[in-house]
Enzyme design. Structure first.
Site, PDB file in Angstrom:
ATOM      1  N   GLU A   1       7.974  -0.078   1.019  1.00 35.62           N
ATOM      2  CA  GLU A   1       9.202   0.639   0.644  1.00 35.62           C
ATOM      3  C   GLU A   1      10.382  -0.331   0.547  1.00 35.62           C
ATOM      4  OE1 GLU A   1       7.021   1.375   2.950  1.00 35.62           O
ATOM      5  OE2 GLU A   1       6.808   3.534   3.246  1.00 35.62           O
TER       6      GLU A   1
ATOM      7  N   ASN B   1       3.506  -4.091   0.773  1.00 33.55           N
ATOM      8  CA  ASN B   1       3.798  -4.742   2.045  1.00 33.55           C
ATOM      9  C   ASN B   1       3.399  -6.219   1.983  1.00 33.55           C
ATOM     10  OD1 ASN B   1       1.113  -3.665   2.008  1.00 33.55           O
ATOM     11  ND2 ASN B   1       0.977  -3.696   4.230  1.00 33.55           N
TER      12      ASN B   1
ATOM     13  N   CYS C   1       7.706  -3.957   4.711  1.00 39.63           N
ATOM     14  CA  CYS C   1       7.007  -2.765   4.217  1.00 39.63           C
ATOM     15  C   CYS C   1       7.104  -2.657   2.693  1.00 39.63           C
ATOM     16  CB  CYS C   1       7.614  -1.513   4.823  1.00 39.63           C
ATOM     17  SG  CYS C   1       7.225  -1.256   6.555  1.00 39.63           S
TER      18      CYS C   1
ATOM     19  N   CYS D   1       7.649   4.297   7.827  1.00 42.80           N
ATOM     20  CA  CYS D   1       8.046   3.998   9.209  1.00 42.80           C
ATOM     21  C   CYS D   1       9.515   4.391   9.399  1.00 42.80           C
ATOM     22  CB  CYS D   1       7.836   2.517   9.522  1.00 42.80           C
ATOM     23  SG  CYS D   1       9.089   1.424   8.810  1.00 42.80           S
TER      24      CYS D   1
ATOM     25  N   CYS E   1      12.114   2.330   7.478  1.00 48.13           N
ATOM     26  CA  CYS E   1      12.129   2.588   6.025  1.00 48.13           C
ATOM     27  C   CYS E   1      12.722   3.952   5.698  1.00 48.13           C
ATOM     28  CB  CYS E   1      10.737   2.415   5.429  1.00 48.13           C
ATOM     29  SG  CYS E   1      10.310   0.673   5.259  1.00 48.13           S
TER      30      CYS E   1
HETATM   31  N1  THU Z   1       3.527  -0.266   6.091  1.00 44.51           N
HETATM   32  C1  THU Z   1       4.192  -0.104   4.910  1.00 44.51           C
HETATM   33  O1  THU Z   1       4.280  -1.037   4.094  1.00 44.51           O
HETATM   34  N2  THU Z   1       4.743   1.096   4.642  1.00 44.51           N
HETATM   35  C2  THU Z   1       4.587   2.199   5.411  1.00 44.51           C
HETATM   36  O2  THU Z   1       5.065   3.268   5.048  1.00 44.51           O
HETATM   37  C3  THU Z   1       3.837   2.127   6.672  1.00 44.51           C
HETATM   38  C4  THU Z   1       3.440   0.759   7.103  1.00 44.51           C
HETATM   39  C5  THU Z   1       2.865  -1.549   6.332  1.00 44.51           C
HETATM   40  C6  THU Z   1       3.496  -2.464   7.340  1.00 44.51           C
HETATM   41  C7  THU Z   1       2.311  -3.325   7.742  1.00 44.51           C
HETATM   42  O3  THU Z   1       2.170  -4.379   6.800  1.00 44.51           O
HETATM   43  C8  THU Z   1       1.117  -2.396   7.597  1.00 44.51           C
HETATM   44  O4  THU Z   1       1.549  -1.317   6.789  1.00 44.51           O
HETATM   45  C9  THU Z   1       0.577  -1.887   8.915  1.00 44.51           C
HETATM   46  O5  THU Z   1       1.599  -1.354   9.690  1.00 44.51           O
END
Ligand code: THU
Length: 140
Positions: free
Chosen positions: A58, A45, A56, A89, A92
C-alpha cells in the site's frame, strides 16, 4: 467507484504482487489505487534484511500515486494469498486515510478475486486525519 475499473485494479495489483520482494516472510502483496483523476497506481511489498525497514504494498502504491501528481484516492485494491484474507496493517490504514474519504472502498482480494469490500472509515474509525489539523495556526 465505477465498478468497470475493478478488473483493471485487480490486474494491476496482481502484476505488482508478482514482482514483490518478500524473501523473509514469503508473503507477497500487491496493491493498486484508483485516483480520483482516474489513474491506476500499483505497488508491492519490499522487504529488507533489517526487517523493520521493509515497506508494504500500500505504501508503494501511495508513493506512486503522489509521484504521478495525484492526491485523492477513489478506491484501493489489495491482493495476497493465504488462509486468511489480507487487510491493510494499522500504519497503512493511516497512510490511506491521508488521501481518502471515509467512504472510499478498499477491495480485499485473493487468488480467486475480490472477496470483500470495506471502507476506509470502517478500517480506521475516528481517524486522526488532515481535517483534524485544518485551520490551525502553525506554532513553529
Ligand atoms: N504486507 C503488505 O505489504 N500489506 C499488507 O496489507 C499486509 C502486510 C506485507 C509486509 C510484509 O512484507 C509482509 O506483508 C508480511 O507481513
Amino acid at each position: 467507484m465505477p465498478d468497470d475499473r475493478l478488473p483493471e485494479l485487480l490486474s494491476a495489483a496482481r502484476a505488482a504482487r508478482s514482482r514483490a520482494y518478500a524473501p523473509y516472510s514469503g508473503y507477497q502483496v500487491g496493491a493498486a489505487i484508483l485516483s480520483a483523476a482516474g489513474g491506476v497506481h500499483a505497488g508491492c511489498n519490499v522487504e529488507n534484511a533489517a526487517y523493520p525497514v521493509g515497506t508494504c504494498a500500500e505504501a508503494g502504491a501511495l508513493a506512486a500515486m503522489v509521484a504521478a501528481g495525484d492526491r485523492r484516492i477513489a478506491a484501493v485494491l489489495i491482493v495476497a494469498d493465504g488462509p486468511a484474507l489480507v487487510a491493510p496493517c494499522g500504519a497503512c490504514r493511516q497512510r490511506l486515510r491521508e488521501f481518502a474519504s471515509d467512504d472510499a472502498p478498499v477491495h480485499l482480494a485473493d487468488a480467486s478475486g475480490v472477496r470483500r469490500t470495506v471502507s476506509v472509515g470502517e478500517l480506521l474509525p475516528l481517524a486522526f486525519g488532515p481535517d483534524t489539523l485544518a485551520g490551525r495556526e502553525h506554532a513553529g
